[in-house]
Design a protein around this motif. Structure first.
Motif, PDB file in Angstrom:
ATOM      1  N   SER A 526      15.250  27.122  17.603  1.00 45.92           N
ATOM      2  CA  SER A 526      16.738  26.572  17.505  1.00 45.92           C
ATOM      3  C   SER A 526      16.899  25.550  16.646  1.00 45.92           C
ATOM      4  CB  SER A 526      16.916  26.362  18.884  1.00 45.92           C
ATOM      5  OG  SER A 526      16.213  25.464  19.572  1.00 45.92           O
ATOM      6  N   ALA A 527      17.961  25.131  16.275  1.00 44.56           N
ATOM      7  CA  ALA A 527      18.358  24.258  15.279  1.00 44.56           C
ATOM      8  C   ALA A 527      19.581  23.493  15.706  1.00 44.56           C
ATOM      9  CB  ALA A 527      18.437  24.331  13.911  1.00 44.56           C
ATOM     10  N   ASP A 528      19.588  22.263  15.576  1.00 47.19           N
ATOM     11  CA  ASP A 528      20.832  21.389  15.711  1.00 47.19           C
ATOM     12  C   ASP A 528      21.122  20.643  14.390  1.00 47.19           C
ATOM     13  OD1 ASP A 528      19.444  18.874  16.094  1.00 47.19           O
ATOM     14  OD2 ASP A 528      19.470  19.182  18.301  1.00 47.19           O
ATOM     15  N   LYS A 529      21.782  19.286  14.383  1.00 44.36           N
ATOM     16  CA  LYS A 529      22.117  18.635  13.257  1.00 44.36           C
ATOM     17  C   LYS A 529      20.899  17.601  12.742  1.00 44.36           C
ATOM     18  CE  LYS A 529      25.436  15.037  11.499  1.00 44.36           C
ATOM     19  NZ  LYS A 529      26.502  14.457  11.747  1.00 44.36           N
ATOM     20  N   TYR A 530      19.773  17.563  13.653  1.00 44.36           N
ATOM     21  CA  TYR A 530      18.783  16.675  13.288  1.00 44.36           C
ATOM     22  C   TYR A 530      17.470  17.011  13.627  1.00 44.36           C
ATOM     23  CZ  TYR A 530      22.341  12.996  13.281  1.00 44.36           C
ATOM     24  OH  TYR A 530      23.551  12.346  13.254  1.00 44.36           O
ATOM     25  N   GLU A 531      17.459  18.207  14.287  1.00 46.04           N
ATOM     26  CA  GLU A 531      15.926  18.790  14.804  1.00 46.04           C
ATOM     27  C   GLU A 531      15.815  20.124  15.000  1.00 46.04           C
ATOM     28  OE1 GLU A 531      14.767  15.147  18.237  1.00 46.04           O
ATOM     29  OE2 GLU A 531      15.689  17.118  18.868  1.00 46.04           O
ATOM     30  N   ILE A 532      14.717  20.739  14.736  1.00 38.70           N
ATOM     31  CA  ILE A 532      14.382  22.060  14.944  1.00 38.70           C
ATOM     32  C   ILE A 532      13.320  22.322  15.872  1.00 38.70           C
ATOM     33  CG2 ILE A 532      13.309  24.180  13.644  1.00 38.70           C
ATOM     34  CD1 ILE A 532      14.075  22.739  11.232  1.00 38.70           C
ATOM     35  N   LYS A 533      13.665  22.742  16.916  1.00 38.73           N
ATOM     36  CA  LYS A 533      12.873  23.359  18.019  1.00 38.73           C
ATOM     37  C   LYS A 533      11.960  24.399  18.121  1.00 38.73           C
ATOM     38  CE  LYS A 533      14.729  19.870  21.209  1.00 38.73           C
ATOM     39  NZ  LYS A 533      13.526  18.871  21.284  1.00 38.73           N
ATOM     40  N   VAL A 534      10.790  24.550  18.563  1.00 39.86           N
ATOM     41  CA  VAL A 534      10.113  26.104  18.320  1.00 39.86           C
ATOM     42  C   VAL A 534       9.512  26.130  19.932  1.00 39.86           C
ATOM     43  CG1 VAL A 534       7.880  27.144  17.705  1.00 39.86           C
ATOM     44  CG2 VAL A 534       8.969  25.430  16.246  1.00 39.86           C
ATOM     45  N   TRP A 535      10.220  27.420  20.416  1.00 39.33           N
ATOM     46  CA  TRP A 535       9.943  27.519  21.951  1.00 39.33           C
ATOM     47  C   TRP A 535       8.999  28.719  22.186  1.00 39.33           C
ATOM     48  CZ3 TRP A 535      12.871  24.189  24.847  1.00 39.33           C
ATOM     49  CH2 TRP A 535      13.842  23.613  24.556  1.00 39.33           C
ATOM     50  N   PRO A 536       8.223  28.775  23.197  1.00 40.56           N
ATOM     51  CA  PRO A 536       7.610  30.153  23.600  1.00 40.56           C
ATOM     52  C   PRO A 536       8.524  31.007  24.135  1.00 40.56           C
ATOM     53  CG  PRO A 536       7.336  28.237  25.539  1.00 40.56           C
ATOM     54  CD  PRO A 536       8.030  27.691  24.057  1.00 40.56           C
ATOM     55  N   LEU A 537       8.536  32.319  24.160  1.00 38.30           N
ATOM     56  CA  LEU A 537       9.272  33.301  24.444  1.00 38.30           C
ATOM     57  C   LEU A 537       8.933  33.660  25.908  1.00 38.30           C
ATOM     58  CD1 LEU A 537      12.004  34.503  23.710  1.00 38.30           C
ATOM     59  CD2 LEU A 537      10.756  36.382  22.995  1.00 38.30           C
ATOM     60  N   GLY A 538       8.978  33.070  27.038  1.00 36.18           N
ATOM     61  CA  GLY A 538       8.717  33.187  28.293  1.00 36.18           C
ATOM     62  C   GLY A 538       9.694  33.092  29.342  1.00 36.18           C
ATOM     63  N   ARG A 539       9.603  33.359  30.646  1.00 29.64           N
ATOM     64  CA  ARG A 539      10.413  33.223  31.698  1.00 29.64           C
ATOM     65  C   ARG A 539      10.306  31.861  32.472  1.00 29.64           C
ATOM     66  NH1 ARG A 539      12.591  39.047  33.689  1.00 29.64           N
ATOM     67  NH2 ARG A 539      12.270  40.175  31.559  1.00 29.64           N
ATOM     68  N   GLU A 540       9.370  31.007  32.056  1.00 32.11           N
ATOM     69  CA  GLU A 540       9.392  29.757  32.750  1.00 32.11           C
ATOM     70  C   GLU A 540      10.397  28.825  32.725  1.00 32.11           C
ATOM     71  OE1 GLU A 540       6.724  25.889  32.346  1.00 32.11           O
ATOM     72  OE2 GLU A 540       5.958  27.660  31.235  1.00 32.11           O
ATOM     73  N   ILE A 541      11.006  28.602  33.955  1.00 37.02           N
ATOM     74  CA  ILE A 541      12.150  27.866  33.715  1.00 37.02           C
ATOM     75  C   ILE A 541      12.104  26.347  33.627  1.00 37.02           C
ATOM     76  CG2 ILE A 541      14.144  26.904  35.506  1.00 37.02           C
ATOM     77  CD1 ILE A 541      14.075  29.913  35.018  1.00 37.02           C
ATOM     78  N   ASN A 542      13.035  25.913  32.559  1.00 45.41           N
ATOM     79  CA  ASN A 542      12.704  24.501  32.186  1.00 45.41           C
ATOM     80  C   ASN A 542      11.577  24.530  31.237  1.00 45.41           C
ATOM     81  OD1 ASN A 542      15.122  23.779  33.122  1.00 45.41           O
ATOM     82  ND2 ASN A 542      14.258  23.262  35.022  1.00 45.41           N
ATOM     83  N   CYS A 543      11.072  25.246  30.535  1.00 45.96           N
ATOM     84  CA  CYS A 543       9.944  25.278  29.952  1.00 45.96           C
ATOM     85  C   CYS A 543      10.048  24.261  28.583  1.00 45.96           C
ATOM     86  CB  CYS A 543       9.515  26.690  29.144  1.00 45.96           C
ATOM     87  SG  CYS A 543      10.623  27.063  28.002  1.00 45.96           S
ATOM     88  N   VAL A 544       8.749  23.812  28.222  1.00 46.16           N
ATOM     89  CA  VAL A 544       8.845  22.828  27.281  1.00 46.16           C
ATOM     90  C   VAL A 544       8.758  23.363  25.927  1.00 46.16           C
ATOM     91  CG1 VAL A 544       7.707  20.661  26.399  1.00 46.16           C
ATOM     92  CG2 VAL A 544       8.026  20.977  28.814  1.00 46.16           C
ATOM     93  N   CYS A 545       9.364  22.980  24.877  1.00 48.29           N
ATOM     94  CA  CYS A 545       9.324  23.406  23.527  1.00 48.29           C
ATOM     95  C   CYS A 545       7.777  22.922  22.937  1.00 48.29           C
ATOM     96  CB  CYS A 545      10.134  22.917  22.725  1.00 48.29           C
ATOM     97  SG  CYS A 545      10.177  21.486  21.948  1.00 48.29           S
ATOM     98  N   LEU A 546       7.160  24.034  22.089  1.00 47.63           N
ATOM     99  CA  LEU A 546       6.099  23.849  21.467  1.00 47.63           C
ATOM    100  C   LEU A 546       5.912  22.700  20.571  1.00 47.63           C
ATOM    101  CD1 LEU A 546       5.059  27.602  20.857  1.00 47.63           C
ATOM    102  CD2 LEU A 546       4.459  26.345  22.579  1.00 47.63           C
ATOM    103  N   LYS A 547       7.087  22.787  19.873  1.00 50.41           N
ATOM    104  CA  LYS A 547       7.239  21.595  18.560  1.00 50.41           C
ATOM    105  C   LYS A 547       8.547  21.262  18.176  1.00 50.41           C
ATOM    106  CE  LYS A 547       5.013  19.196  15.307  1.00 50.41           C
ATOM    107  NZ  LYS A 547       4.163  18.079  15.622  1.00 50.41           N
ATOM    108  N   THR A 548       8.715  20.197  17.846  1.00 49.14           N
ATOM    109  CA  THR A 548      10.138  19.640  17.505  1.00 49.14           C
ATOM    110  C   THR A 548       9.930  18.960  15.968  1.00 49.14           C
ATOM    111  OG1 THR A 548      10.750  18.918  19.731  1.00 49.14           O
ATOM    112  CG2 THR A 548      11.990  17.889  17.670  1.00 49.14           C
ATOM    113  N   LEU A 549      10.564  19.531  14.999  1.00 45.27           N
ATOM    114  CA  LEU A 549      10.400  19.274  13.837  1.00 45.27           C
ATOM    115  C   LEU A 549      11.641  18.430  13.210  1.00 45.27           C
ATOM    116  CD1 LEU A 549       9.376  22.455  12.214  1.00 45.27           C
ATOM    117  CD2 LEU A 549       7.662  20.816  12.731  1.00 45.27           C
ATOM    118  N   CYS A 550      11.311  17.431  12.432  1.00 47.33           N
ATOM    119  CA  CYS A 550      12.686  16.793  12.084  1.00 47.33           C
ATOM    120  C   CYS A 550      12.391  16.167  10.667  1.00 47.33           C
ATOM    121  CB  CYS A 550      13.195  15.521  12.927  1.00 47.33           C
ATOM    122  SG  CYS A 550      11.662  14.629  13.385  1.00 47.33           S
ATOM    123  N   VAL A 551      13.377  15.806   9.962  1.00 53.08           N
ATOM    124  CA  VAL A 551      12.896  14.956   8.487  1.00 53.08           C
ATOM    125  C   VAL A 551      12.907  13.478   8.807  1.00 53.08           C
ATOM    126  CG1 VAL A 551      14.049  14.697   6.278  1.00 53.08           C
ATOM    127  CG2 VAL A 551      14.379  16.838   7.356  1.00 53.08           C
TER     128      VAL A 551
END
Length: 685
Positions: A526-551
Motif C-alpha cells: 500500500s502506498a500514500d504520498k510519502y511511504e510504501i508499506k509491505v503487509w503480511p496477508l493474514g487475519r491478525e487484527i492490527n497486524c504490523v507491516c513487514l517493512k516501510t519504504l520511503c525516499v
C-alpha cells in the motif's frame, strides 16, 4: 644479362628496396609500373589478384568467419551483404552476431522466437556449412540416407563409411547374402571387408600398405583394395575413379568423353552411375522415396549441388526433407543441427529481425512509432481507467462504467454504477471503488450489483482482488487498508499506519526468498504520498507491516502516484527520480535521475525500457543507458494527483521488443471533454 649476374643484381635491388621507407617503396613501384609493357602488367595483375583480391570469407572456415564478423558494426555487415551471394549467405547465417545487435537495440532473444516456421526465410538463410555438408561431405549425407546401418558406419569413422559405400556387389551382398548380415554383426571392419568383396579382404590382410591407403582417405583405400587399375583410376581423378567403380561400360564411356558418360548415365545403369559419384552411398538408400528423388528429379539434385535454386528444389519435396535431416539421427550424425536449420529456414532470419528492430527504434526516435485515437461515450469526467488484454474499462462521474475494445474503439459493455474513483475487471465481473466510501462488485452480462463492501469512512481510491484467495483489498482516503472476503463482502482485517490518503494497493505473489516471506507467499503493498508499506496477508487484527519504504525520512520528498510490484522489485517515482528496491533485501537497487523529476511520472518499468510521461510528452527510456529512445507529444489532458485517470497499455514490450509485442495500446488518459485519448503502436511496416 646472364642468369648469375641477373640474380646478383636482383639480390642487390631487393636488399636496397627493403631498406627504403614506405613512401620510397611506393615511388619505386610507380616508376617500375610506368616502365612496364603489356606482358609485365599482365604478370603483375595475375600476381596481385591472388594477394589483394583473395576472398577470405569464402576461404576461411565458417567458425573463423563468424569470429571476424563479430568485430564489425551492423552497418558494415549490411554493406558486406551486398558484395556477393556467398558473403550474404555467410553473414546472414551468423546468428550470434545478428542476435547480439538485436539485443543491443532492446530486442528480446528467447526460445519462442527461435522456433520459427520451416522455410520462413529460406531464400535468405542458406548457411554455407550446411551447403558444404552436401557438396563436400557426401559420406555423411549418404550415411543418413541409407538408414541406421550406414549412419552407424559413418559414426564409426571413414573406414566404416567407405566400406559401406563401395561397389554394387556390396549392395547385393547386403541385400541377398546371409554372409553380409554375419559380417555386419561382427563389427565395422568385417562389414567393410565383406562389402568390398574378396579383394577388399585381401587388401585388409596386406597390413601397412592397406593402412597407408586408408590414411589417405576412403577413396585411396578403396583404390588400393581393388588393385592397380583402381589406383590408376584414383590418380586420374574422381571421374576416372567413378568410371572404374561402375565397371567396363563406365570406363569405356569415360574414355570416349563426357557425351558417352552422359549417355551411359541415362541408360539402365543410370542409378548405379549416379550412386558411384560424389553421392555414392545414396544408391544404397533403403527408403523408396530417396530413390524416387534421385530417379525422378536429377535436375533438382544438380541444382542443389551447383546453383542457388538447389535449396528450393530440395526444400519443396517432402521425401527430400525426410532424407535430409528432420529425423533426430541426422542431427546426431552431423552434429551441426543449428547450421542445418539455418540453411533450411527453420530458424528466424536474424538479419531480417535486426532490420525490423532498427526500423522500429528509428520510428521511436523520429516520433513515427505511435498513432492516436479517441473513445467517446461518457458525459462527465472520467476518473478511473483499467486495461487488460485489449480491453479498457472506464469509470465516470456520469454514474456509469464502460468496457471498450481498444482495437475497434467499440463499447462492449456499459452498466450503471456509482461514481467511480477506481476500477478493476475480469471476464465476468467489475469491481469499483467509489467516492461514496464503498466498494461494489458488478456482473458484466446483466449489469447487476452482486456484492457491496461497506466500512470505509473516506473515498476508496484503489482496489485489488484475487479469486483464488477469495480476497479483495481496498485503500482509502480514511488512511486505512481493508481486507475483505470477496464473495461474502465481509471485512476480514483493517490495516492502519498510513498518515495520508492510501492511493494504491497491490496484491501480488512474492518471487524471492527473504526473512519475512518465501516465494509464492501473497504480499500486500500500500502506498500514500510519502511511504510504501509491505503487509503480511493474514487475519491478525492490527497486524504490523513487514517493512516501510520511503525516499526521505523527514518526508521532504514526495512519491508520485504510481507504484509497481512484480514479485521481485518495487518501483516508484518520486520528486528525486525513479526508485527501484530489491524485494528480498528491501535495499535500493538504483535511482534514475531525470531532468524534471517533479513533473515526470512513471507509467511502467521493465527490464529493458521504462515508460514515463510529463505534461507534454510520453517518453520511452532505455534503462541500460538511461537515455530517452523516443517520445510522443500528448494533448492537454487531465492529470489527477491520485494517478487513476491515466495508465500504460500492454507492458510486455518493456522487457524487450520481439516483433510481436509492439502492438495495441501504449497509453490512455482521460480528457477535459470526457473522452479518452489513446496512444497506440503503429504497424511496423
Amino acid at each position: 644479362m646472364e642468369r648469375p649476374q641477373f640474380e646478383a643484381w636482383l639480390d642487390s635491388v631487393s636488399a636496397s628496396f627493403v631498406s627504403l621507407s614506405d613512401a620510397q617503396r611506393n615511388a619505386s613501384l610507380d616508376r617500375l609500373i610506368s616502365l612496364s609493357g603489356a606482358s609485365q602488367l599482365r604478370h603483375l595483375s595475375n600476381g596481385l589478384e591472388a594477394l589483394v583480391k583473395r576472398d577470405f570469407v569464402r576461404l576461411l572456415p565458417l567458425e573463423l568467419s563468424f569470429y571476424l564478423l563479430r568485430w564489425l558494426d551492423p552497418e558494415t555487415l549490411l554493406t558486406c551483404c551486398l558484395v556477393c551471394k556467398t558473403w550474404n549467405k555467410v553473414i546472414s547465417s551468423c546468428t550470434e552476431v545478428w542476435q547480439g545487435v538485436c539485443s543491443d537495440l532492446g530486442w528480446r532473444i528467447d526460445e519462442s522466437i527461435q522456433e520459427a516456421p520451416a522455410h520462413s526465410e529460406a531464400p535468405l538463410v542458406q548457411a554455407p556449412r550446411a551447403e558444404a555438408a552436401h557438396a563436400e561431405a557426401p559420406r555423411a549425407e549418404a550415411a543418413h540416407a541409407v538408414g541406421p546401418r550406414a549412419e552407424a558406419a559413418h559414426a564409426q569413422g571413414p573406414r566404416a563409411a567407405a566400406a559401406h559405400a563401395e561397389a554394387p556387389r556390396a549392395e547385393a551382398a547386403h541385400a541377398e547374402a546371409p554372409r553380409a548380415e554375419a559380417a555386419h554383426a561382427e563389427g565395422p571392419r568385417a562389414e567393410a571387408a565383406h562389402a568390398q568383396g574378396p579383394r577388399a579382404e585381401a587388401a585388409h590382410a596386406e597390413g601397412p600398405r592397406a593402412e597407408a591407403a586408408h590414411a589417405e582417405g576412403p577413396r585411396a583405400e578403396a583404390a588400393h583394395a581393388e588393385g592397380p587399375r583402381a589406383e590408376a583410376a584414383h590418380a586420374e581423378g574422381p571421374r576416372a575413379e567413378a568410371a572404374h567403380a561402375q565397371g567396363p561400360r563406365a570406363e569405356a564411356a569415360h574414355a570416349e568423353g563426357p557425351r558417352a558418360e552422359a549417355a551411359h548415365a541415362r541408360g539402365p545403369r543410370a542409378e548405379a552411375a549416379h550412386a558411384q559419384g560424389p553421392r555414392a552411398e545414396a544408391a544404397h538408400a533403403e527408403a523408396p522415396h530417396w530413390k524416387a528423388a534421385h530417379a525422378e528429379a536429377p535436375r533438382a539434385e544438380a541444382a542443389h549441388a551447383e546453383a542457388p535454386r538447389a535449396e528450393a528444389a530440395h526444400g519443396e519435396a517432402p521425401h527430400w526433407k525426410a532424407a535430409h535431416g528432420e529425423a533426430p539421427h541426422w542431427k546426431a550424425a552431423h552434429g551441426e543441427a543449428p547450421h542445418w536449420k539455418a540453411a533450411h529456414g527453420e530458424a528466424p532470419h536474424w538479419k531480417a529481425v535486426y532490420l525490423k528492430a532498427r526500423r522500429r527504434m528509428t520510428q521511436l526516435r523520429e516520433q513515427r512509432a505511435f498513432e492516436t485515437s479517441s473513445l467517446i461515450g461518457h458525459s462527465a469526467r472520467v476518473y478511473a481507467l483499467y486495461y487488460r488484454d485489449g480491453l479498457l474499462c472506464t469509470g465516470s462521474d456520469d454514474l456509469s462504467a464502460k468496457l471498450w475494445d481498444v482495437r475497434t474503439g467499440q463499447c462492449v459493455y456499459g452498466i450503471q454504477t456509482h461514481t467511480c474513483a477506481t476500477v478493476k475487471f475480469d471476464e465476468t465481473k467489475l469491481v469499483t471503488g467509489s467516492f461514496d466510501n464503498t466498494v461494489a462488485c458488478w456482473e458484466w452480462s446483466t449489469g447487476a450489483k452482486i456484492q457491496q463492501f461497506r466500512g470505509h469512512t473516506g473515498a476508496v481510491f484503489s482496489v485489488d482482488y484475487n479469486d483464488g484467495l477469495d480476497i479483495l483489498v481496498s485503500g482509502s482516503a480514511d488512511f486505512t487498508v481493508k481486507v475483505w472476503a470477496l464473495t461474502a463482502g465481509v471485512c476480514l482485517n483493517t490495516l492502519t499506519g498510513h498518515t495520508e490518503w492510501v492511493t494504491k494497493v497491490i496484491l501480488q505473489q512474492s518471487e524471492v526468498e527473504s526473512v519475512a516471506h518465501s516465494p509464492g507467499d501473497y504480499i500486500l503493498l500500500s502506498a500514500d504520498k510519502y511511504e510504501i508499506k509491505v503487509w503480511p496477508l493474514g487475519r491478525e487484527i492490527n497486524c504490523v507491516c513487514l517493512k516501510t519504504l520511503c525516499v526521505s525520512a523527514d518526508r521532504s520528498v514526495s512519491l508520485q502516484p504510481r507504484l509497481q510490484f512484480d514479485g521481485r522489485h518495487i518501483v516508484c517515482s518520486s520528486d528525486l527520480g525513479v526508485y527501484q528496491w530489491d524485494f528480498a533485501s528491501f535495499e535500493v537497487l538504483r535511482v534514475i535521475k531525470v531532468q524534471d523529476p517533479a513533473n515526470l511520472s512513471l507509467l511502467s518499468f521493465g527490464e529493458v525500457f521504462a515508460l514515463l510521461f510529463d505534461n507534454h510528452f510520453l517518453y520511452v527510456m532505455d534503462l541500460r543507458t538511461e537515455a530517452i529512445s523516443g517520445r510522443w507529444p500528448l494533448p492537454a489532458y487531465r492529470k489527477s494527483k491520485r494517478g487513476s485517470s491515466f495508465l500504460p497499455g500492454g507492458t510486455a514490450w518493456l522487457h524487450g521488443l520481439d516483433g510481436r509485442n509492439d502492438s495495441g495500446l501504449v497509453f490512455a488518459t482521460s480528457m477535459p471533454d470526457h473522452s479518452i485519448h489513446l496512444v497506440l503502436w503503429k504497424e511496423n511496416g
